[in-house]
Design a protein around this motif. Structure first.
Motif, PDB file in Angstrom:
ATOM      1  N   ILE A 164      -4.889  -2.285   0.051  1.00  0.00           N
ATOM      2  CA  ILE A 164      -4.085  -1.836   1.182  1.00  0.00           C
ATOM      3  C   ILE A 164      -2.612  -1.988   0.838  1.00  0.00           C
ATOM      4  CG2 ILE A 164      -3.703  -2.064   3.674  1.00  0.00           C
ATOM      5  CD1 ILE A 164      -6.275  -3.798   3.711  1.00  0.00           C
ATOM      6  N   GLY A 165      -1.814  -0.991   1.169  1.00  0.00           N
ATOM      7  CA  GLY A 165      -0.388  -1.102   0.919  1.00  0.00           C
ATOM      8  C   GLY A 165       0.333   0.205   1.143  1.00  0.00           C
ATOM      9  N   PRO A 166       1.662   0.159   1.198  1.00  0.00           N
ATOM     10  CA  PRO A 166       2.454   1.374   1.428  1.00  0.00           C
ATOM     11  C   PRO A 166       2.379   2.332   0.253  1.00  0.00           C
ATOM     12  CG  PRO A 166       3.881  -0.497   0.929  1.00  0.00           C
ATOM     13  CD  PRO A 166       2.503  -1.043   1.076  1.00  0.00           C
ATOM     14  N   PRO A 167       2.821   3.575   0.434  1.00  0.00           N
ATOM     15  CA  PRO A 167       2.768   4.561  -0.651  1.00  0.00           C
ATOM     16  C   PRO A 167       3.649   4.141  -1.827  1.00  0.00           C
ATOM     17  CG  PRO A 167       3.199   5.619   1.470  1.00  0.00           C
ATOM     18  CD  PRO A 167       3.329   4.151   1.692  1.00  0.00           C
ATOM     19  N   GLY A 216       2.649   4.943   6.496  1.00  0.00           N
ATOM     20  CA  GLY A 216       2.441   4.067   5.356  1.00  0.00           C
ATOM     21  C   GLY A 216       3.260   2.798   5.337  1.00  0.00           C
ATOM     22  N   TYR A 217       4.108   2.559   6.359  1.00  0.00           N
ATOM     23  CA  TYR A 217       5.029   1.428   6.268  1.00  0.00           C
ATOM     24  C   TYR A 217       4.843   0.395   7.374  1.00  0.00           C
ATOM     25  CZ  TYR A 217       7.241   4.425   2.855  1.00  0.00           C
ATOM     26  OH  TYR A 217       7.473   5.213   1.766  1.00  0.00           O
ATOM     27  N   TYR A 218       3.700   0.395   8.025  1.00  0.00           N
ATOM     28  CA  TYR A 218       3.413  -0.626   9.033  1.00  0.00           C
ATOM     29  C   TYR A 218       3.280  -1.997   8.360  1.00  0.00           C
ATOM     30  CZ  TYR A 218       0.656  -3.219  12.518  1.00  0.00           C
ATOM     31  OH  TYR A 218       0.197  -4.163  13.399  1.00  0.00           O
ATOM     32  N   ASN A 219       3.917  -3.019   8.952  1.00  0.00           N
ATOM     33  CA  ASN A 219       3.880  -4.397   8.438  1.00  0.00           C
ATOM     34  C   ASN A 219       4.546  -4.537   7.064  1.00  0.00           C
ATOM     35  OD1 ASN A 219       2.921  -6.167  10.323  1.00  0.00           O
ATOM     36  ND2 ASN A 219       0.790  -6.053   9.700  1.00  0.00           N
ATOM     37  N   THR A 220       5.526  -3.665   6.794  1.00  0.00           N
ATOM     38  CA  THR A 220       6.283  -3.772   5.542  1.00  0.00           C
ATOM     39  C   THR A 220       7.774  -3.909   5.880  1.00  0.00           C
ATOM     40  OG1 THR A 220       6.646  -1.376   5.292  1.00  0.00           O
ATOM     41  CG2 THR A 220       4.600  -2.293   4.387  1.00  0.00           C
ATOM     42  N   ASP A 221       8.606  -4.036   4.847  1.00  0.00           N
ATOM     43  CA  ASP A 221      10.047  -4.185   5.061  1.00  0.00           C
ATOM     44  C   ASP A 221      10.700  -2.900   5.538  1.00  0.00           C
ATOM     45  OD1 ASP A 221       9.819  -6.787   4.221  1.00  0.00           O
ATOM     46  OD2 ASP A 221      10.314  -6.339   2.122  1.00  0.00           O
ATOM     47  N   LYS A 222      10.046  -1.757   5.284  1.00  0.00           N
ATOM     48  CA  LYS A 222      10.609  -0.475   5.715  1.00  0.00           C
ATOM     49  C   LYS A 222      10.223  -0.179   7.160  1.00  0.00           C
ATOM     50  CE  LYS A 222      10.823   1.508   1.092  1.00  0.00           C
ATOM     51  NZ  LYS A 222      10.449   2.640   0.222  1.00  0.00           N
ATOM     52  N   ILE A 223      10.975   0.702   7.796  1.00  0.00           N
ATOM     53  CA  ILE A 223      10.754   1.026   9.212  1.00  0.00           C
ATOM     54  C   ILE A 223       9.535   1.927   9.359  1.00  0.00           C
ATOM     55  CG2 ILE A 223      11.716   2.134  11.251  1.00  0.00           C
ATOM     56  CD1 ILE A 223      14.499   1.401  10.189  1.00  0.00           C
TER      57      ILE A 223
END
Length: 531
Positions: A232-235, A367-374
């Protein structure tokens, strides 16, 4: 006059013995085939007639009735062409009926009398050996596929005329012919195998994947014990690259696995004719638009699905939430049992499907839920996206790995050889050898039916997943705090067993349980609010 010869057909991924009875009698010229023959077999009448005439042989001018026994078994394909032809030309074969009953003929005929290979011939040859057949005549192009089968004599021939010539040869002339034919074909096999091995270079190596040591460790455990893994992770973080690199650390198939995997690919018509028995584990990567039947198998012809083609290997589903939910849910039973039962009105086929599922997923549509990006997604969109993977499927995943972005310092570092594909493969093979020895010595307990920790049932888990005192205390705390389901807890024990095997420890320690549970943190981070 009734002539009898033996042949075979493909039934699922196994072969069946077919006895061909040919009745040649006087009367109005006719040619009929009975015995529940499919369309392709009924069409063989014209192929047989043309091949006999174009081989400068005389086609009988009378009434011909061909019976295919057993009559209650549906027969499809062009497997019986050569057998029917030999039955019609029985008077040109200088062997007794008793000798002929130990010989089988298999192959498709061209109109000019030459022979063509057929799919699934390996399975048929193996099955005919069990039925007591001593020799089998096959098309020369099919020899590469089944030349490693022992216990039955394989006679590769080019045409109807050559088949008649060889089957009637005196023993000394026959032995000379076979020796020369084998020598010529084996030379070709050696050359083609060498070319295949030289081209077999994996461009994806874990050494070139920067950072993500946690993900590499997950892969090592997953492949060592055959555990299902969700990345699991962002693009752009390397999920797909990590998954594709798994091919470079897969151990080679053992002898029994080579046979069953080759049978599957032979039946599906996906076998490299020159390769003989397959040595590499399958790595299947269907697109998310693939239909349910293509994944599971079935349809009118009960065809093999991707889960069967991935048997003893890897099924990689990239962006698993994009797959149809019903298609993914249909994999529940095969993931648990290691096989799929495809039932049709007149028959039922049991296909092997013991594979390791590797899947990737974004945390949300953007793709950016729970990451540093918005993240630009609404909460309802995030929940709808996650809900595409059902709870029961998530419960069947053993490892959850979050793959994050790495900073420049990490990216510019030189990687450690510890996580190169070569070193990882060595550790994986050692861990698998520990498992093979463990399960093979339990023959009286039927433990030899499995070879990996992921395949253990409840009885074997309690037999082999022995925890020391500290591990028991930790396992109890984790079970009570997170309210683990029975399946989740047993999967944690299986993963812990594999971690201990990688360290060659007999008992599961506290560190093994803690590490095993740590691979479920991503599940609680991304899915626990929904399930």
């Amino acid at each position: 006059m009734i002539n009898r010869v033996k042949s075979g057909i493909l039934y699922g991924i196994e072969g069946r013995l077919i006895e061909i009875e040919v009745d040649l009698s006087r009367g109005m010229p006719s040619f009929s085939v009975v015995g529940l023959a499919g369309t392709e077999i009924k069409e063989s009448k014209e192929r047989v007639r043309s091949s006999i005439n174009n081989s400068n042989l005389v086609f009988p001018n009378g009434r011909i009735v061909v019976n295919l026994s057993p009559a209650d078994l549906k027969k499809d394909g062009s497997y019986l062409d050569l057998g029917i032809c030999m039955g019609i030309l029985r008077n040109k074969i200088s062997k007794t009926d008793e000798e002929l009953m130990k010989i089988a003929f298999l192959g498709e005929l061209s109109l000019d009398g030459s022979l063509r290979s057929v799919n699934g011939i390996l399975s048929i040859v193996i099955s005919l050996k069990k039925y007591g057949i001593k020799s089998i005549y096959i098309p020369i192009d099919s020899y590469y596929e089944c030349h490693e089968v022992e216990g039955i004599e394989i006679i590769p021939v080019k045409s109807v005329k050559e088949c008649l010539k060889v089957v009637s040869m005196p023993s000394d002339e026959y032995e000379s012919f076979i020796e020369k034919r084998y020598a010529d074909l084996n030379t070709i096999i050696e050359e083609k195998t060498r070319e295949f091995d030289e081209k077999k270079i994996y461009t994806d190596d874990f050494y070139y994947i920067k950072g993500n040591s946690f993900a590499k460790r997950c892969v090592e455990i997953s492949v060592s014990g055959g555990h299902n893994l969700l990345l699991i992770g962002p693009p752009g973080t390397g999920k797909t690259m990590i998954a594709k690199s798994i091919r470079s650390v897969l151990p080679e198939l053992d002898n029994s696995e080579k046979l069953i995997v080759t049978q599957i690919y032979s039946a599906a018509g996906k076998l490299n004719n020159i390769s003989g028995l397959m040595k590499e584990r399958p790595f299947r990567q269907p697109h998310h638009t693939t239909t349910r039947l293509s994944i599971i198998g079935g349809g009118i012809n009960a065809s093999l699905g991707e889960i069967t083609l991935a048997h003893k290997g890897i099924l990689f589903l990239d962006e698993i939430p994009e797959f149809n939910r019903h298609t993914i849910d249909a994999m529940r039973q095969p993931l648990e049992d290691g096989y799929i039962n495809v039932s049709r009105i007149n028959n039922s086929f049991n296909y092997p499907a013991s594979f390791t599922l590797i899947a990737t997923a974004n945390p949300c549509p953007c793709g950016y839920y729970n990451t540093d990006k918005i993240c630009t997604c609404k909460q309802s969109e995030i929940e709808r996206y996650k809900n595409r993977i059902s709870g029961p499927i998530l419960d069947r995943m053993d490892l959850f790995c979050e793959v994050g972005e790495i900073d420049y310092e990490e990216f510019s570092k030189n990687n450690s050889e510890m996580y190169s594909s070569c070193e990882m493969k060595k550790r994986i093979e050692l861990a698998r050898n520990v498992q093979y020895k463990r399960f093979s010595k339990g023959m009286e307990d039927k433990d030899n039916n499995i070879s990996l920790n992921s395949e253990m049932n409840s009885e074997l888990i309690y037999k082999y997943c022995i925890l020391d005192k500290e591990a028991q205390k930790t396992a109890r705390k984790l079970h009570n705090k997170y309210n683990l389901s029975n399946r989740s807890y047993l999967r944690i024990l299986k993963v812990a067993r594999t971690i201990a095997d990688l360290e060659n420890r007999e008992r599961i320690g506290e560190s093994d349980i803690i590490e095993s549970f740590s691979y479920r943190k991503a599940y609680y981070k991304y899915f626990s609010k929904i399930y």
